[in-house]
Design an enzyme around this catalytic site. Structure first.
Site, PDB file in Angstrom:
ATOM      1  N   ALA A   1      10.749  93.284   3.454  1.00 11.90           N
ATOM      2  CA  ALA A   1      10.122  94.279   4.307  1.00 11.90           C
ATOM      3  C   ALA A   1      10.816  94.204   5.531  1.00 11.90           C
ATOM      4  CB  ALA A   1       8.906  93.462   4.504  1.00 11.90           C
TER       5      ALA A   1
ATOM      6  N   GLY B   1      10.293  91.133   0.026  1.00 10.95           N
ATOM      7  CA  GLY B   1       9.333  91.981  -0.407  1.00 10.95           C
ATOM      8  C   GLY B   1      10.430  93.046  -1.415  1.00 10.95           C
TER       9      GLY B   1
ATOM     10  N   GLU C   1       9.867  91.225  -4.819  1.00  8.32           N
ATOM     11  CA  GLU C   1       8.259  91.564  -5.231  1.00  8.32           C
ATOM     12  C   GLU C   1       8.065  92.869  -5.589  1.00  8.32           C
ATOM     13  OE1 GLU C   1       6.946  90.090  -1.098  1.00  8.32           O
ATOM     14  OE2 GLU C   1       5.674  88.991  -2.177  1.00  8.32           O
TER      15      GLU C   1
ATOM     16  N   GLU D   1      11.305  84.150   2.514  1.00  2.00           N
ATOM     17  CA  GLU D   1      10.170  84.306   3.391  1.00  2.00           C
ATOM     18  C   GLU D   1       9.989  82.817   4.258  1.00  2.00           C
ATOM     19  OE1 GLU D   1      10.142  85.768   0.584  1.00  2.00           O
ATOM     20  OE2 GLU D   1       9.047  87.726   0.474  1.00  2.00           O
TER      21      GLU D   1
ATOM     22  N   MET E   1      38.031  67.257  18.443  1.00  2.00           N
ATOM     23  CA  MET E   1      37.528  68.551  18.670  1.00  2.00           C
ATOM     24  C   MET E   1      38.914  69.329  17.894  1.00  2.00           C
ATOM     25  SD  MET E   1      35.772  70.637  19.621  1.00  2.00           S
ATOM     26  CE  MET E   1      34.381  70.680  20.927  1.00  2.00           C
TER      27      MET E   1
ATOM     28  N   ASP F   1      50.411  68.446  18.386  1.00  2.00           N
ATOM     29  CA  ASP F   1      50.019  67.198  19.510  1.00  2.00           C
ATOM     30  C   ASP F   1      51.366  66.586  19.736  1.00  2.00           C
ATOM     31  OD1 ASP F   1      46.886  65.618  20.398  1.00  2.00           O
ATOM     32  OD2 ASP F   1      48.906  64.650  20.823  1.00  2.00           O
TER      33      ASP F   1
ATOM     34  N   VAL G   1      42.700  70.580  24.255  1.00  2.00           N
ATOM     35  CA  VAL G   1      43.218  69.343  24.809  1.00  2.00           C
ATOM     36  C   VAL G   1      42.451  68.727  25.782  1.00  2.00           C
ATOM     37  CG1 VAL G   1      45.855  70.170  24.666  1.00  2.00           C
ATOM     38  CG2 VAL G   1      44.661  70.457  26.707  1.00  2.00           C
TER      39      VAL G   1
ATOM     40  N   GLU H   1      40.152  67.850  28.869  1.00  2.00           N
ATOM     41  CA  GLU H   1      39.304  68.814  29.943  1.00  2.00           C
ATOM     42  C   GLU H   1      39.753  68.632  31.407  1.00  2.00           C
ATOM     43  OE1 GLU H   1      37.624  71.009  28.870  1.00  2.00           O
ATOM     44  OE2 GLU H   1      36.089  71.524  30.216  1.00  2.00           O
TER      45      GLU H   1
ATOM     46  N   LYS I   1      45.602  71.881  31.176  1.00  2.00           N
ATOM     47  CA  LYS I   1      45.345  73.121  30.639  1.00  2.00           C
ATOM     48  C   LYS I   1      46.168  74.302  31.116  1.00  2.00           C
ATOM     49  CE  LYS I   1      40.820  72.305  28.715  1.00  2.00           C
ATOM     50  NZ  LYS I   1      40.494  72.111  27.444  1.00  2.00           N
TER      51      LYS I   1
ATOM     52  N   SER J   1      35.003  73.547  27.787  1.00  2.00           N
ATOM     53  CA  SER J   1      33.375  73.661  27.786  1.00  2.00           C
ATOM     54  C   SER J   1      32.947  73.942  29.028  1.00  2.00           C
ATOM     55  CB  SER J   1      32.843  72.238  27.060  1.00  2.00           C
ATOM     56  OG  SER J   1      33.583  71.343  28.044  1.00  2.00           O
TER      57      SER J   1
ATOM     58  N   ASN K   1      26.408  74.960  28.629  1.00  2.00           N
ATOM     59  CA  ASN K   1      26.319  73.749  29.525  1.00  2.00           C
ATOM     60  C   ASN K   1      26.048  73.927  30.953  1.00  2.00           C
ATOM     61  OD1 ASN K   1      27.489  72.197  27.691  1.00  2.00           O
ATOM     62  ND2 ASN K   1      29.491  72.384  27.975  1.00  2.00           N
TER      63      ASN K   1
HETATM   64  C1  3H9 Z   1       9.157  89.903   3.539  1.00  2.00           C
HETATM   65  O1  3H9 Z   1       9.935  90.523   2.586  1.00  2.00           O
HETATM   66  C2  3H9 Z   1       7.861  89.609   3.352  1.00  2.00           C
HETATM   67  C3  3H9 Z   1       7.212  90.157   2.085  1.00  2.00           C
HETATM   68  O2  3H9 Z   1       6.936  89.193   1.371  1.00  2.00           O
HETATM   69  C4  3H9 Z   1       5.778  90.562   2.361  1.00  2.00           C
HETATM   70  C5  3H9 Z   1       5.520  91.705   3.259  1.00  2.00           C
HETATM   71  C6  3H9 Z   1       3.944  91.865   3.204  1.00  2.00           C
HETATM   72  N1  3H9 Z   1      14.161  93.785   8.095  1.00  2.00           N
HETATM   73  O3  3H9 Z   1      22.558  90.104   8.132  1.00  2.00           O
HETATM   74  P1  3H9 Z   1      23.280  91.426   8.259  1.00  2.00           P
HETATM   75  C7  3H9 Z   1      19.339  94.033   9.610  1.00  2.00           C
HETATM   76  S1  3H9 Z   1      10.114  89.091   4.835  1.00  2.00           S
HETATM   77  C8  3H9 Z   1      14.811  94.427   9.102  1.00  2.00           C
HETATM   78  O4  3H9 Z   1      24.006  91.427   9.303  1.00  2.00           O
HETATM   79  P2  3H9 Z   1      24.537  91.027   5.863  1.00  2.00           P
HETATM   80  C9  3H9 Z   1      19.946  92.943  10.467  1.00  2.00           C
HETATM   81  O5  3H9 Z   1      19.173  92.761  11.532  1.00  2.00           O
HETATM   82  C10 3H9 Z   1      11.895  89.646   4.663  1.00  2.00           C
HETATM   83  N2  3H9 Z   1      16.360  94.330   9.470  1.00  2.00           N
HETATM   84  O6  3H9 Z   1      24.104  91.848   6.899  1.00  2.00           O
HETATM   85  C11 3H9 Z   1      21.336  93.811  10.953  1.00  2.00           C
HETATM   86  O7  3H9 Z   1      21.003  94.877  11.716  1.00  2.00           O
HETATM   87  P3  3H9 Z   1      22.023  95.043  12.888  1.00  2.00           P
HETATM   88  C12 3H9 Z   1      12.470  88.704   3.621  1.00  2.00           C
HETATM   89  C13 3H9 Z   1      16.783  93.746   8.588  1.00  2.00           C
HETATM   90  O8  3H9 Z   1      25.132  91.791   4.745  1.00  2.00           O
HETATM   91  C14 3H9 Z   1      21.504  94.574   9.304  1.00  2.00           C
HETATM   92  O9  3H9 Z   1      20.358  94.716   8.890  1.00  2.00           O
HETATM   93  N3  3H9 Z   1      14.034  89.300   3.582  1.00  2.00           N
HETATM   94  C15 3H9 Z   1      16.444  92.938   7.662  1.00  2.00           C
HETATM   95  O10 3H9 Z   1      25.454  89.931   6.389  1.00  2.00           O
HETATM   96  C16 3H9 Z   1      22.443  94.134   8.781  1.00  2.00           C
HETATM   97  O11 3H9 Z   1      22.389  92.561   8.298  1.00  2.00           O
HETATM   98  C17 3H9 Z   1      15.049  88.455   4.173  1.00  2.00           C
HETATM   99  O12 3H9 Z   1      14.533  87.364   4.898  1.00  2.00           O
HETATM  100  C18 3H9 Z   1      14.955  92.941   7.151  1.00  2.00           C
HETATM  101  N4  3H9 Z   1      14.393  92.449   6.252  1.00  2.00           N
HETATM  102  O13 3H9 Z   1      23.447  90.182   5.065  1.00  2.00           O
HETATM  103  C19 3H9 Z   1      16.242  88.840   4.027  1.00  2.00           C
HETATM  104  N5  3H9 Z   1      17.489  92.230   6.815  1.00  2.00           N
HETATM  105  O14 3H9 Z   1      23.047  95.976  12.087  1.00  2.00           O
HETATM  106  C20 3H9 Z   1      16.902  89.172   5.538  1.00  2.00           C
HETATM  107  C21 3H9 Z   1      18.654  92.768   7.439  1.00  2.00           C
HETATM  108  O15 3H9 Z   1      21.103  96.011  13.968  1.00  2.00           O
HETATM  109  N6  3H9 Z   1      18.040  89.730   5.511  1.00  2.00           N
HETATM  110  N7  3H9 Z   1      18.281  93.529   8.643  1.00  2.00           N
HETATM  111  O16 3H9 Z   1      22.502  93.853  13.666  1.00  2.00           O
HETATM  112  C22 3H9 Z   1      19.409  89.051   5.232  1.00  2.00           C
HETATM  113  O17 3H9 Z   1      19.225  87.886   4.698  1.00  2.00           O
HETATM  114  C23 3H9 Z   1      20.547  89.664   5.190  1.00  2.00           C
HETATM  115  O18 3H9 Z   1      20.512  90.655   6.312  1.00  2.00           O
HETATM  116  C24 3H9 Z   1      21.226  90.278   3.998  1.00  2.00           C
HETATM  117  C25 3H9 Z   1      22.441  91.197   4.462  1.00  2.00           C
HETATM  118  C26 3H9 Z   1      21.670  89.216   2.887  1.00  2.00           C
HETATM  119  C27 3H9 Z   1      20.231  91.271   3.246  1.00  2.00           C
END
Ligand code: 3H9
Length: 712
Positions: free
Chosen positions: A69, A108, A111, A131, A307, A326, A383, A385, A390, A412, A483
């Site tokens: 979604a 979704g 789903e 989710e 570090m 070092d 190194v 602080e 530095k 830091s 910080n």
């Molecule tokens: C759900 O589905 C509920 C349902 O069960 C029921 C409904 C009734 N929506 O992460 P990235 C954006 S809950 C809106 O950098 P990657 C993200 O902000 C959802 N925006 O890319 C970014 O925007 P910007 C369950 C989203 O390749 C851009 O897309 N799904 C969404 O490293 C690129 O994202 C999740 O929890 C979203 N759903 O990784 C999955 N997803 O460019 C959530 C991404 O402006 N998403 N954006 O900064 C992810 O885990 C990763 O984005 C994904 C890609 C693996 C897909």
């Protein structure tokens, strides 16, 4: 709920051999936003009505199937068509509907695939119901259809863990009917669709099936619910996921689906889920931030202490060649040993493949002089602080390194511009403030100096990202963002010790608020001498005699923290358990008396309010000064570097959740009792007066920046 007109271009539709190919195209991740849902519904209904169509195929454009979604929509009430209703229509189709999982199918998105009658997937696809990580449950039938496909136990594992699985595992579990070979998922999907049509395959509707629950031991659901709630305290979703799967076993599909929908809404509206959703976006690097980054293959790390070694581990395990430098032979040997031991331990724990571990260790070499940094693309100085030390290091690096080398300091608190001025190339200098232990902690503040060039900033961000870290750009100023706020927070902790609260009472109050640790236990863990030295280095140190007085006295009494068994607490040999120490009480009492402070009972609510409001007020000042670029950045920094509770979304989001007017009133009250440290930040007062939140401020700022074509 008003219905809105569909935007058909978001779901392309064409026919091939009697198969309607519906392509979801909502970049970057094909999220199922309202216009996409409307367009999908319209396309499915049109294909159903078209007598020439014999099957429907749903695929995503680009690299994703559908990532779920649209999370941004969850801040407002749901808009029709609801995803649930669209999926019921997809499932009800009389012609076979085939999901072609060409890439990621999450939430979704999965789903949707489960509502289709058949699923095929390319080998590169990943599938998951994440989710729960957003404090939600799968709200579009996932809790009902997945158990019907894989059984209650496996479905719960996928939904409670939230970790995506590979297509092969999904095939083994029975989620995917056909694994596609080759690189063209659409062609594979079409061939599969033709096969199904030729075989006159009937639609397989999961809603009509029952959950196989015969093998479940008695009390299975009660036990799983207890475990789930314990594993993720503070969230509604885990308990509800178990409840919905139990309902899938015991109730008709419609009733259990309606229950899951109600539970989803409860979760969606909860502060915990709102906080996690806020952090989801706060922790995403802004698109384009790493554009123009220089190629970095070899990194020199200066300083082989804890570090430096931690940074080297992260670099080596993310594929960088590292030279650890070092001048002390003993230090460099100990550093190299620590690196190898930590990587080997990761292999032993199964976190890293043994070949990858061996390769990472082989990537690290050592040297005694800064000349060894000459071949590096990036140098990270870690190194002692001290400005003098530095500056000397940077002056030497300036002599030995080539002109295109990026020079990063891991300070830091110190002034990055002053460090840069020791070189003839201040534009090449940037701060990379790692958090200890650097191989574990995800946060890196990327400090923009006055002269740091865009390419240098982009390089630091890109390297942090490649290391698997969360790089957040901040401005240069004492303590940067994290910080500097810590000093405001610590100031109140220290004052309350003098006013009458014990270290244990303060720590307990903040832990029950949700902080990972209390400030006094943190001080002992980090070593009280570190902050002591920083305060001595600081030119603008406040002159208030109460300022960090207890911490200073503890250090001067030889109490350095866990490292010597005595700090704000005492520690038994070999134990990290903080024990109250009467000697500390006596020291504080005597100092309070000397300063004329009347001791009193400090309630837990006051402890939490003073520490968190101090954070919020300082955060607001940092935003005004442009040192923090957004309130979301402040939240990401505090949740990732300082143990602020994620379920409260970070200090600035927390301020919004209790209301800025209430925060302002609290701060004004503290100003009356505690003086000018509590002068409210102008931005806080302005937003509170306008009934706005820091999120509103972020939105306004990013709209202005987008209007000016700024990529931050
Ligand atoms: C759900 O589905 C509920 C349902 O069960 C029921 C409904 C009734 N929506 O992460 P990235 C954006 S809950 C809106 O950098 P990657 C993200 O902000 C959802 N925006 O890319 C970014 O925007 P910007 C369950 C989203 O390749 C851009 O897309 N799904 C969404 O490293 C690129 O994202 C999740 O929890 C979203 N759903 O990784 C999955 N997803 O460019 C959530 C991404 O402006 N998403 N954006 O900064 C992810 O885990 C990763 O984005 C994904 C890609 C693996 C897909």
């Amino acid at each position: 709920m008003a219905s809105e007109a569909p935007a058909p271009s978001l779901v392309g539709s064409r026919t091939e051999d009697g198969v309607a190919v519906l392509t979801i195209a909502n970049p970057p991740v094909n999220a199922l936003a309202q216009p996409v849902r409307a367009a999908l519904l319209a396309a499915v209904l049109a294909a159903e009505a078209d007598p020439a169509i014999r099957a429907l195929l749903i695929i995503g454009s680009g690299k994703q199937f559908v990532a779920g979604a649209d999370i941004r929509e969850f801040d407002a009430p749901p808009r029709v068509p609801l995803l649930n209703d669209v999926l019921l229509k997809v499932e009800a189709a009389t012609k076979p509907v085939i999901a072609v999982l060409n890439g990621t199918a999450l939430g979704g998105g999965l789903e949707l695939a489960l509502a289709c009658h058949y699923r095929c997937a390319s080998g590169a696809a990943t599938l998951g119901l994440p989710e729960v990580k957003l404090g939600l449950l799968p709200g579009a039938g996932g809790t009902q259809r997945l158990p019907r496909l894989v059984g209650a136990a496996a479905a719960l594992e996928l939904m409670l863990g939230g970790v995506p699985i590979a297509a092969t595992r999904a095939r083994d579990l029975g989620i995917v009917d056909r694994l596609l070979g080759g690189s063209d998922a659409l062609a594979g999907g079409l061939a599969y669709a033709r096969e199904l049509v030729a075989a006159k395959a009937a639609p397989r509707r999961l809603r009509d099936e029952r959950v196989a629950a015969d093998g479940l031991e008695p009390g299975f659901f009660a036990a799983r619910r207890l475990e789930a709630v314990r594993a993720l305290p503070g969230l509604l979703a885990p308990g509800y996921i178990v409840e919905c799967v139990e309902a899938a076993v015991q109730q008709p599909f419609e009733a259990a689906l309606a229950l899951s929908r109600r539970r989803f809404e409860e979760c969606r509206e909860s502060v915990a889920s709102r906080s996690l959703r806020h952090l989801f976006f706060a922790e995403r690097p802004s698109s384009g931030a790493s554009a123009g980054a220089l190629v970095v293959k070899q990194v020199a790390v200066i300083g082989a202490g804890t570090m430096g070694a931690g940074i080297a581990i992260s670099l080596a395990t993310s594929g960088h060649a590292v030279v650890l430098i070092d001048p002390s032979e003993a230090a460099v040997a100990a550093g190299a040993e620590r690196i190898a031991a930590t990587i080997e331990a990761a292999v032993a724990k199964g976190r890293l493949a043994s070949a990858a571990g061996a390769e990472a260790i082989a990537r690290v070499t050592t040297a005694a002089t800064l000349e060894a940094a000459a071949g590096a693309d990036l140098v990270i100085e870690a190194v002692f602080e001290s400005m003098a030390v530095k500056r000397e290091v940077f002056a030497t690096l300036d002599r030995v390194c080539g002109p295109s080398v990026v020079l990063a300091t891991n300070t830091s608190t110190l002034d990055v511009d002053e460090i840069a001025s020791a070189t003839r190339r201040p534009g090449a200098v940037v701060g990379m403030h790692f958090f200890s232990p650097a191989n574990i902690m995800r946060l890196v503040e990327i400090v923009r100096g006055r002269a740091s060039t865009p390419a240098v900033m982009a390089t630091a961000l890109a390297v942090a990202r490649r290391m698997g870290k969360l790089g957040i750009v901040v401005g240069n100023g004492f303590g940067f963002v994290g910080n500097r706020m810590l000093y405001a927070y610590g100031r109140e902790n220290q004052l309350m010790l003098l006013e009458g609260a014990t270290p244990a009472a303060i720590d307990a109050a903040l832990k029950s608020f949700g902080m990972a640790m209390g400030p006094n236990a943190v001080g002992d863990l980090a070593g009280l001498d570190i902050g002591y030295r920083v305060r001595r280095e600081r030119k603008d140190r406040p002159t208030d005699p109460r300022y960090y007085r207890v911490a200073d006295l503890l250090v001067e009494a030889g109490r350095l923290g866990q490292k010597n068994g005595r700090g704000a607490y005492r520690y038994e040999p070999g134990s990290r358990e903080p024990l109250p120490d009467p000697a500390v009480e006596a020291l504080i009492l005597a100092e309070a008396a000397r300063l004329g402070i009347v001791r009193r009972e400090v309630a837990a609510e006051e402890i939490v309010a003073r520490c968190t409001f101090a954070l919020i007020n300082e955060g607001a000042r940092l935003l005004e000064e442009g040192i923090a670029l957004s309130a979301a950045d402040v939240d990401a920094i505090w949740c990732n570097g300082y143990g602020f509770p994620r379920l409260r979304g970070g200090p600035m989001f927390y301020a919004g959740s209790i209301g800025l007017a209430a925060v302002l009133a609290g701060i004004e009250g503290f100003r009356r009792t505690h003086g000018p440290d509590w002068t409210p930040a102008g931005l806080l007062a302005e937003l509170a007066a306008g009934g706005l939140s820091f999120e509103d401020w972020d939105r306004r700022r990013s709209a202005t920046a987008a209007g000016q074509g700024v990529v931050r």
